[in-house]
Design an enzyme around this catalytic site. Structure first.
Site, PDB file in Angstrom:
ATOM      1  N   SER A 118       0.731  -1.286   0.036  1.00  0.00           N
ATOM      2  CA  SER A 118       0.179  -0.209  -0.034  1.00  0.00           C
ATOM      3  C   SER A 118       0.808   1.424  -0.079  1.00  0.00           C
ATOM      4  O   SER A 118       1.870   1.370  -0.751  1.00  0.00           O
ATOM      5  CB  SER A 118      -0.971   0.089   1.044  1.00  0.00           C
ATOM      6  OG  SER A 118      -1.934   1.013   1.104  1.00  0.00           O
ATOM      7  N   HIS A 119       0.595   2.157   1.018  1.00  0.00           N
ATOM      8  CA  HIS A 119       1.420   3.458   1.115  1.00  0.00           C
ATOM      9  C   HIS A 119       2.731   3.354   1.606  1.00  0.00           C
ATOM     10  O   HIS A 119       3.442   4.294   1.763  1.00  0.00           O
ATOM     11  CB  HIS A 119       0.785   4.233   2.026  1.00  0.00           C
ATOM     12  CG  HIS A 119       0.591   3.829   3.306  1.00  0.00           C
ATOM     13  ND1 HIS A 119      -0.330   2.714   3.650  1.00  0.00           N
ATOM     14  CD2 HIS A 119       1.003   4.014   4.521  1.00  0.00           C
ATOM     15  CE1 HIS A 119      -0.269   2.502   4.944  1.00  0.00           C
ATOM     16  NE2 HIS A 119       0.592   3.329   5.392  1.00  0.00           N
ATOM     17  N   ASP A 282      -2.330   6.442  -3.615  1.00  0.00           N
ATOM     18  CA  ASP A 282      -1.222   5.675  -2.764  1.00  0.00           C
ATOM     19  C   ASP A 282      -0.592   4.565  -3.637  1.00  0.00           C
ATOM     20  O   ASP A 282      -1.265   4.421  -4.898  1.00  0.00           O
ATOM     21  CB  ASP A 282      -1.677   5.256  -1.526  1.00  0.00           C
ATOM     22  CG  ASP A 282      -2.373   4.151  -1.403  1.00  0.00           C
ATOM     23  OD1 ASP A 282      -3.512   4.240  -2.348  1.00  0.00           O
ATOM     24  OD2 ASP A 282      -2.452   3.331  -0.399  1.00  0.00           O
ATOM     25  N   ASP A 284      -1.245   1.373  -3.726  1.00  0.00           N
ATOM     26  CA  ASP A 284      -2.094   0.399  -4.447  1.00  0.00           C
ATOM     27  C   ASP A 284      -3.536   1.035  -4.738  1.00  0.00           C
ATOM     28  O   ASP A 284      -4.518   0.373  -5.150  1.00  0.00           O
ATOM     29  CB  ASP A 284      -2.461  -0.761  -3.429  1.00  0.00           C
ATOM     30  CG  ASP A 284      -3.083  -0.314  -2.022  1.00  0.00           C
ATOM     31  OD1 ASP A 284      -2.738   0.858  -1.767  1.00  0.00           O
ATOM     32  OD2 ASP A 284      -3.784  -1.049  -1.412  1.00  0.00           O
ATOM     33  N   ASP A 286      -6.063   2.746  -3.100  1.00  0.00           N
ATOM     34  CA  ASP A 286      -7.233   2.961  -2.266  1.00  0.00           C
ATOM     35  C   ASP A 286      -7.177   4.118  -1.490  1.00  0.00           C
ATOM     36  O   ASP A 286      -8.443   4.412  -1.090  1.00  0.00           O
ATOM     37  CB  ASP A 286      -7.176   1.612  -1.566  1.00  0.00           C
ATOM     38  CG  ASP A 286      -6.226   1.129  -0.423  1.00  0.00           C
ATOM     39  OD1 ASP A 286      -5.113   2.047  -0.528  1.00  0.00           O
ATOM     40  OD2 ASP A 286      -6.084   0.631   0.407  1.00  0.00           O
ATOM     41  N   ARG A 287      -6.265   4.729  -1.483  1.00  0.00           N
ATOM     42  CA  ARG A 287      -6.198   6.098  -0.661  1.00  0.00           C
ATOM     43  C   ARG A 287      -6.280   7.270  -1.570  1.00  0.00           C
ATOM     44  O   ARG A 287      -5.869   7.109  -2.809  1.00  0.00           O
ATOM     45  CB  ARG A 287      -5.019   6.347   0.109  1.00  0.00           C
ATOM     46  CG  ARG A 287      -4.809   5.470   1.230  1.00  0.00           C
ATOM     47  CD  ARG A 287      -3.505   5.633   1.926  1.00  0.00           C
ATOM     48  NE  ARG A 287      -3.552   4.735   3.193  1.00  0.00           N
ATOM     49  CZ  ARG A 287      -2.900   4.873   4.347  1.00  0.00           C
ATOM     50  NH1 ARG A 287      -2.284   6.234   4.698  1.00  0.00           N
ATOM     51  NH2 ARG A 287      -2.840   4.158   5.204  1.00  0.00           N
ATOM     52  N   LYS A 381     -11.364   0.595   0.059  1.00  0.00           N
ATOM     53  CA  LYS A 381     -11.424   1.861  -0.087  1.00  0.00           C
ATOM     54  C   LYS A 381     -10.963   2.088  -1.564  1.00  0.00           C
ATOM     55  O   LYS A 381     -10.219   1.185  -2.098  1.00  0.00           O
ATOM     56  CB  LYS A 381     -10.723   2.682   0.612  1.00  0.00           C
ATOM     57  CG  LYS A 381      -9.300   2.227   1.098  1.00  0.00           C
ATOM     58  CD  LYS A 381      -8.589   2.821   2.435  1.00  0.00           C
ATOM     59  CE  LYS A 381      -7.285   2.656   2.395  1.00  0.00           C
ATOM     60  NZ  LYS A 381      -6.952   1.874   3.603  1.00  0.00           N
TER      61      LYS A 381
HETATM   62  C1  VG1 Z   1      -3.016   2.541   8.503  1.00  0.00           C
HETATM   63  C2  VG1 Z   1      -4.239   3.419   8.751  1.00  0.00           C
HETATM   64  C3  VG1 Z   1      -5.794   2.807   8.290  1.00  0.00           C
HETATM   65  C4  VG1 Z   1      -5.729   2.008   7.031  1.00  0.00           C
HETATM   66  C5  VG1 Z   1      -4.408   1.287   6.827  1.00  0.00           C
HETATM   67  C6  VG1 Z   1      -4.493   0.488   5.634  1.00  0.00           C
HETATM   68  O1  VG1 Z   1      -3.357   1.602   9.661  1.00  0.00           O
HETATM   69  O2  VG1 Z   1      -4.187   4.147   9.829  1.00  0.00           O
HETATM   70  O3  VG1 Z   1      -6.797   3.694   8.521  1.00  0.00           O
HETATM   71  O4  VG1 Z   1      -6.839   1.231   7.015  1.00  0.00           O
HETATM   72  O5  VG1 Z   1      -3.165   1.889   7.116  1.00  0.00           O
HETATM   73  O6  VG1 Z   1      -4.165   1.485   4.658  1.00  0.00           O
HETATM   74  P1  VG1 Z   1      -2.444   1.608  10.887  1.00  0.00           P
HETATM   75  O7  VG1 Z   1      -2.783   0.283  11.627  1.00  0.00           O
HETATM   76  O8  VG1 Z   1      -1.076   1.699  10.437  1.00  0.00           O
HETATM   77  O9  VG1 Z   1      -2.919   2.817  11.703  1.00  0.00           O
HETATM   78  V1  VG1 Z   1      -3.713   1.227   3.127  1.00  0.00           V
HETATM   79  O10 VG1 Z   1      -3.727   2.215   1.959  1.00  0.00           O
HETATM   80  O11 VG1 Z   1      -1.869   1.112   3.892  1.00  0.00           O
HETATM   81  O12 VG1 Z   1      -3.979  -0.316   2.971  1.00  0.00           O
HETATM   82 CO    CO Z   2      -3.535   1.939   0.184  1.00  0.00          CO
END
Ligand code: VG1
Ligand code: CO
Length: 548
Positions: A118-119, A282, A284, A286-287, A381
């Site tokens: 992801s990010h 981001d 992948d 989804d953000r 998302k």
């Molecule tokens: C973070 C965010 C959460 C989000 C998750 C995955 O998690 O706070 O809101 O759903 O990343 O996002 P954490 O446990 O690090 O706070 V993504 O775009 O990385 O799949």
């Molecule tokens: Co993501």
């Protein structure tokens, strides 16, 4: 092609976090590591969801980051050896997370495997991740991820076949033993779904009127989606999508759409003759981050504005049955829900908790403070979707985004909001900070920190109203008499030490004070939050690593 069973020892660290299993690339590169997790996933499914993968259709894709190509070939061979019937793979191994969710739903697949962190940054020294999604297209719920972890701790062997690498960069159909692999266009089905949701004619008119838009794909997965949807189908100027070529290391950047990592976009939007609207997504896809000319729109405000304007979008013509937000997300959307007379649910952090509410039709829109919003069109998302939602609103209202934001605050009041992250902490010290807060909970009400008096404090536990499942230990909530709130929780996506997240918010009803910068408006609360948790004494940091 012979199926072989390869003996293997369990890896102790294969418990999925907030969103799948995320580790350094070097961890994933250990011999057998990917295999152990994929096999554990396949092995756990009969118990966790009542049926196994034999003869089923699965979807496979990801954000194309470093190591994804190897992991994809490994997964394909294992799918064949485990009796999967059909595997739909995005061309080049690419599928944005929302497009994977859409594909699972469209083809009524049994599930999907998403190769992404992801990010998180990519490259040989960066991060990698594997996430399993279930038949509704959403992330595996906690009972499934816990079963996968249990199986990973008892695994003795994985099943695979010897097969040449498939050329994933060309559309085609291949047969591996009894498995049919279809390499599909990663964009087409997703783009068609977007056309069903939004008023494309109206958005086309907006672009025809000279509206200037800039979308920063951050060299991550959404580039091809943005070019096809914004430029080709909606007529935005060529070059609207920048950094649109997906790269395995994201061009050396951190593919996290926030003002810090998407600084170039923010700078362009603050320039005197900047574009009318800007957005980014981001790794992948989804953000989303949305930026008006001269103003970044915070994710919690964005969710509230989408809720308040939903009827402008064809998909939501009939309004919203209810909305949901993750617990640390600001309460801005609650105010909209109250005004609309609809339910607003508060769920733990992570998209997997929205699935049952969406499936049951209790909500049609939900979001998180971490720049994720989406609806019942899929079960993830969705970054490009959120940007289209904004474009649809802008096309209908024909006002600058900044004016829509100011107008929203005038109507509902403003929830000043910030998140302070303390990264790469010693895990035991971070855990102790949370333990101490938990122990202090009964003594907190009535205590004063600066100008703030604690009204109530608890540790968030969630009972899913649809399936009754319980998720405890989801963060410490502290509410103040003065309309402010602080939440403390530890990240479940980091790959190095622990990350403490401190979420700050304060309600301001008076429009005269709405233009104040959030960091100024929240400075006293931030000081109270640091004092209350004794952050410096507990983890040795006087300042957060990042403020978003
Ligand atoms: C973070 C965010 C959460 C989000 C998750 C995955 O998690 O706070 O809101 O759903 O990343 O996002 P954490 O446990 O690090 O706070 V993504 O775009 O990385 O799949
Ligand atoms: Co993501």
């Amino acid at each position: 092609m012979d199926i072989t069973s390869v003996p293997i020892k369990p890896f102790p660290d294969q418990r999925p976090g907030t969103s799948g299993l995320r580790k350094k690339v070097s961890v994933f590169r250990q011999p057998g590591y990917v295999e152990a997790f994929v096999q554990s996933t396949f092995d756990a499914l009969p118990e966790a969801v009542g049926d196994g993968v034999a003869g089923k259709t699965l979807v496979l894709g990801g954000d194309g980051r470093f190591f994804a190509a190897e992991a994809a070939q490994t997964t394909i061979c294992m799918a064949a050896a485990n009796g999967v019937g059909r595997l739909l793979v995005g061309r080049g191994g690419l599928l944005s997370t929302p497009a994977a969710s859409a594909l699972i739903r469209k083809h009524r697949a049994f599930g999907g495997i998403i190769l992404s962190a992801s990010h998180n940054p990519g490259g040989p020294d960066g991060d990698f991740g594997i996430k399993y999604n279930v038949a509704n297209g959403g992330p595996a719920p906690e009972r499934v991820t816990e079963a996968i972890f249990r199986y990973s701790q008892q695994i003795a062997a994985y099943r695979t076949i010897e097969a040449p690498s498939l050329p994933l960069d060309r559309l085609g159909i291949y047969q591996l033993a009894r498995l049919t692999v279809e390499i599909v266009d990663p964009v087409a089905d997703y783009a068609a779904l977007m056309e069903k949701i939004f008023d494309f004619d109206r958005i086309r008119d907006l672009f025809r009127s000279g509206f200037r838009f800039r979308f920063d794909a951050m060299h991550a997965v959404t580039g091809p989606y943005a070019v096809e949807i914004f430029e080709r189908r909606l007529g935005a100027a060529p070059g609207t999508a920048v950094n649109a070529e997906p790269l395995p290391d994201f061009g050396g950047h951190h593919p996290d759409p926030n003002p810090l990592h998407a600084a170039a976009l923010v700078a362009a939007m603050m320039a005197p003759n900047g574009p009318d609207f800007g957005a980014a997504s981001d790794g992948d896809g989804d953000r989303n981050m949305v930026v008006g000319r001269g103003c970044v729109i915070g994710p919690s405000d964005s969710l509230a504005i989408l809720a308040a304007n939903a009827r402008l979008v064809p998909w939501f013509e009939e309004g919203l049955p209810g909305v949901a937000r993750s617990m640390p997300t600001s309460r801005a959307v609650d105010r909209v829900a109250a005004a609309l007379g609809i339910d607003c649910y508060e769920t733990p952090t992570g998209w997997k908790y929205f699935g049952s509410l969406l499936d049951a039709g209790r909500i049609k829109l939900c979001g998180e403070e971490s720049a994720g919003t989406s609806s019942d069109h899929i079960r993830e998302k969705d970054g490009v979707w959120a940007v289209l939602f904004w474009l649809n609103i802008l096309a209908a209202r024909r006002e600058p985004a900044a004016a829509i934001l100011a107008d929203h605050w005038r109507r509902f009041g403003r929830d000043f909001y910030a998140r302070h992250d303390y990264e790469v902490l010693a895990s035991d010290r971070a855990a102790r900070l949370i333990d101490r807060l938990r122990d202090a909970l009964p003594t907190l009400p009535g205590r004063r920190f600066g100008a703030f008096t604690i009204a109530r404090a608890d540790e968030f536990a969630y009972t899913d109203p649809v399936d009754g499942s319980i998720s405890a230990g989801q963060g410490i909530r502290v509410e103040f008499v003065e309309g402010a709130r602080i939440v403390y929780r530890l990240s479940g996506t980091g790959t190095e030490g622990a990350t403490l997240r401190v979420y700050l918010e304060r309600f301001e009803p008076d429009p005269v004070r709405h233009a104040v910068a959030a960091e100024v408006a929240l400075a006293p609360l931030a000081a109270a939050g640091a004092a209350l948790a004794e952050i410096e004494a507990m983890v040795g940091r006087s300042q957060p690593s990042v403020i978003v």
